[in-house]
Motif scaffolding. Structure first.
Motif, short mmCIF file in Angstrom:
data_model
loop_
_atom_site.label_atom_id
_atom_site.label_comp_id
_atom_site.label_asym_id
_atom_site.label_seq_id
_atom_site.Cartn_x
_atom_site.Cartn_y
_atom_site.Cartn_z
N ALA A 69 0.45 -0.83 0.25
CA ALA A 69 -0.19 0.20 -0.13
C ALA A 69 0.83 1.03 0.19
CB ALA A 69 -1.27 0.32 1.58
N ILE A 70 1.73 1.20 0.41
CA ILE A 70 3.36 2.19 0.72
C ILE A 70 4.20 2.36 -0.40
CG2 ILE A 70 4.42 3.58 1.77
CD1 ILE A 70 2.92 3.03 4.63
N ALA A 71 4.93 1.22 -0.88
CA ALA A 71 6.01 1.40 -2.26
C ALA A 71 5.93 1.25 -2.38
CB ALA A 71 7.17 0.03 -0.88
N ALA A 72 4.95 0.47 -3.08
CA ALA A 72 3.64 0.12 -4.64
C ALA A 72 3.58 1.57 -5.23
CB ALA A 72 3.25 -0.78 -4.66
N PRO A 73 2.15 2.18 -4.69
CA PRO A 73 2.62 3.75 -5.10
C PRO A 73 3.48 4.37 -5.08
CG PRO A 73 0.53 2.80 -3.51
CD PRO A 73 2.10 1.65 -3.13
N LEU A 74 4.70 4.24 -4.13
CA LEU A 74 6.36 5.59 -4.96
C LEU A 74 6.34 4.90 -6.11
CD1 LEU A 74 7.49 7.06 -3.30
CD2 LEU A 74 8.33 5.41 -2.37
N MET A 75 6.48 3.72 -5.89
CA MET A 75 7.37 3.15 -7.37
C MET A 75 6.36 3.96 -8.80
SD MET A 75 9.17 -0.73 -6.97
CE MET A 75 7.65 -1.61 -5.81
N VAL A 76 5.02 3.65 -8.62
CA VAL A 76 4.49 3.72 -9.74
C VAL A 76 4.87 5.21 -9.53
CG1 VAL A 76 1.74 4.43 -10.56
CG2 VAL A 76 2.65 2.08 -9.64
N ALA A 77 4.86 6.24 -8.69
CA ALA A 77 5.03 7.69 -8.60
C ALA A 77 5.87 8.62 -9.17
CB ALA A 77 4.85 8.80 -7.81
N ILE A 78 6.99 7.39 -9.63
CA ILE A 78 8.27 7.26 -9.95
C ILE A 78 8.86 7.06 -11.15
CG2 ILE A 78 9.65 7.86 -7.32
CD1 ILE A 78 11.25 5.59 -8.41
N GLY A 79 7.34 6.39 -11.93
CA GLY A 79 7.89 5.81 -13.67
C GLY A 79 7.70 4.53 -13.49
N PHE A 80 7.19 3.86 -12.80
CA PHE A 80 7.06 2.53 -12.70
C PHE A 80 5.78 1.99 -13.66
CE2 PHE A 80 10.79 2.20 -10.16
CZ PHE A 80 11.15 1.04 -10.20
N PRO A 81 5.67 1.36 -13.79
CA PRO A 81 4.13 0.78 -14.47
C PRO A 81 3.80 0.03 -13.11
CG PRO A 81 6.02 -0.64 -15.74
CD PRO A 81 6.66 0.57 -15.21
N ALA A 82 2.48 0.67 -12.88
CA ALA A 82 1.59 -0.24 -12.02
C ALA A 82 1.73 -1.88 -11.84
CB ALA A 82 0.30 0.29 -12.50
N MET A 83 1.75 -2.08 -13.22
CA MET A 83 1.40 -3.94 -12.70
C MET A 83 2.64 -4.63 -12.69
SD MET A 83 -0.27 -6.68 -13.52
CE MET A 83 -1.42 -6.28 -14.35
N ALA A 84 4.51 -3.27 -12.58
CA ALA A 84 5.28 -4.29 -12.30
C ALA A 84 5.35 -3.86 -11.21
CB ALA A 84 6.18 -3.49 -12.81
N ALA A 85 4.88 -2.52 -10.68
CA ALA A 85 4.71 -2.32 -8.71
C ALA A 85 4.39 -3.39 -8.23
CB ALA A 85 4.57 -0.87 -8.50
N VAL A 86 3.35 -3.60 -8.96
CA VAL A 86 2.59 -4.91 -7.86
C VAL A 86 3.35 -6.01 -7.29
CG1 VAL A 86 0.46 -6.17 -7.62
CG2 VAL A 86 0.10 -3.41 -8.38
#
Length: 317
Positions: free
Chosen positions: A97-114
């Motif tokens: 809930a915290i690290a995955a959205p942070l990765m999305v925010a800095i440019g990771f694809p959402a699926m990769a972040a999940v």
């Protein structure tokens, strides 16, 4: 999910001969539990959007680019180390809930972040939420603190051995399934730094589990490893000369992204903010999580704010 619900309710009523009132009460209980889970997700999204609209996320993104623009390195710092710290402090899926959205925010694809967010849970999870799985799950379940203490040391050692390879697995999964070239080798090429990132966490993690018990292995492993790995990355220690990144966003399959995904270009016009100020919300989250797990007074205070739902429909649920 509705089909599963109906099948389960049907089995309960017609096979187990549970009363309709009991099934209805349990269904209402399930909805209330769902609200509790959604409340966690709401908090994570609220935090992320506050960081976005204040300009903090732009500073955080620039800060990671200054450490290393290589996405493989960012996975180790954000997912492996920061995520493990959050798991050690809070547990219960909070890293996702915290690290995955942070990765999305800095440019990771959402699926990769999940995907990466789920892989975070592997090594630190047995000592998540300040040791809850061992202290509550094992000690209370087996009613023996002696077994819990022995198991804490064994779990720490076994997880440390296997966990040393987890950063490499994370990176290889990312480069294979989300890289432009779909290559395992592009992940394997950062092997020395990935192993370094692994042991920077697992050595203090194992020592803490053996000598101090179940409360702090994941927390201390992350707190020791995070500054070491960040400093090493900034100096380029063991990092390949080639920088790895995702393909341009226009080339991403639609299944990789979300219609709610944060638009990075909308963050560029915000007022510049210092990196220290930008990270304060995450620091506060970490401090509050630790306090409410370690301090009985803090735990009692936050648990005193309740909306009780007792004896739903008179069924005792």
């Amino acid at each position: 999910m509705p089909i599963v619900f109906l099948v389960t309710a049907g089995v309960a009523i017609y096979v187990w001969e549970v009363t309709f009132n009991r099934v209805l009460a349990s269904s209402i209980q399930g909805l209330l539990i769902t609200v509790a889970v959604l409340w966690i997700i709401f908090g994570a999204i609220l935090l992320l959007n506050t960081l976005k609209h204040s300009g903090a996320m732009a500073s955080i993104r620039k800060g990671f680019d200054n450490i290393s623009p290589d996405r493989r390195v960012q996975v180790i710092i954000i997912a492996w180390l920061f995520g493990s710290f959050i798991e050690g402090a809070s547990g219960f899926g909070t890293p996702a809930a915290i690290a995955a959205p942070l990765m999305v925010a800095i440019g990771f694809p959402a699926m990769a972040a999940v995907m990466i967010g789920m892989m975070i849970q592997s090594t630190p999870v047995s000592f998540g939420a300040v040791g809850t799985p061992i202290l509550i799950g094992v000690n209370k379940g087996l009613d023996s603190e002696g077994i819990g203490a022995t198991l804490s040391a064994l779990v720490a050692i076994v997880h440390a051995i296997t966990g040393t390879l987890i950063p490499l697995f994370m990176i290889m999964m990312m480069t294979r399934f989300f890289g432009k070239n779909k290559s395992w080798f592009e992940g394997l090429s950062i092997l020395p730094f990935a192993l370094f990132g692994g042991v920077a966490f697992t050595i203090p993690y194992a020592l803490t589990g053996v000598f101090l018990g179940a409360e702090f292995p994941s927390l201390i492993g992350a707190l020791v490893g995070l500054p070491i790995v960040t400093f090493a990355a900034k100096k380029g220690f063991l990092i390949p000369k080639n920088t790895w990144d995702f393909a341009p966003k226009e080339e991403w399959p639609t299944v990789w992204v979300s219609k709610f995904e944060m638009k990075l270009d909308s963050m560029s016009a915000k007022v510049p903010m210092s990196l220290t100020k930008a990270w304060i919300p995450y620091v506060l989250v970490a401090v509050i999580l630790v306090l409410t797990r370690v301090s009985d007074e803090a735990k009692a205070f936050v648990k005193s704010w309740v909306i009780p739902f007792k004896d739903i429909l008179g069924e005792g649920t």
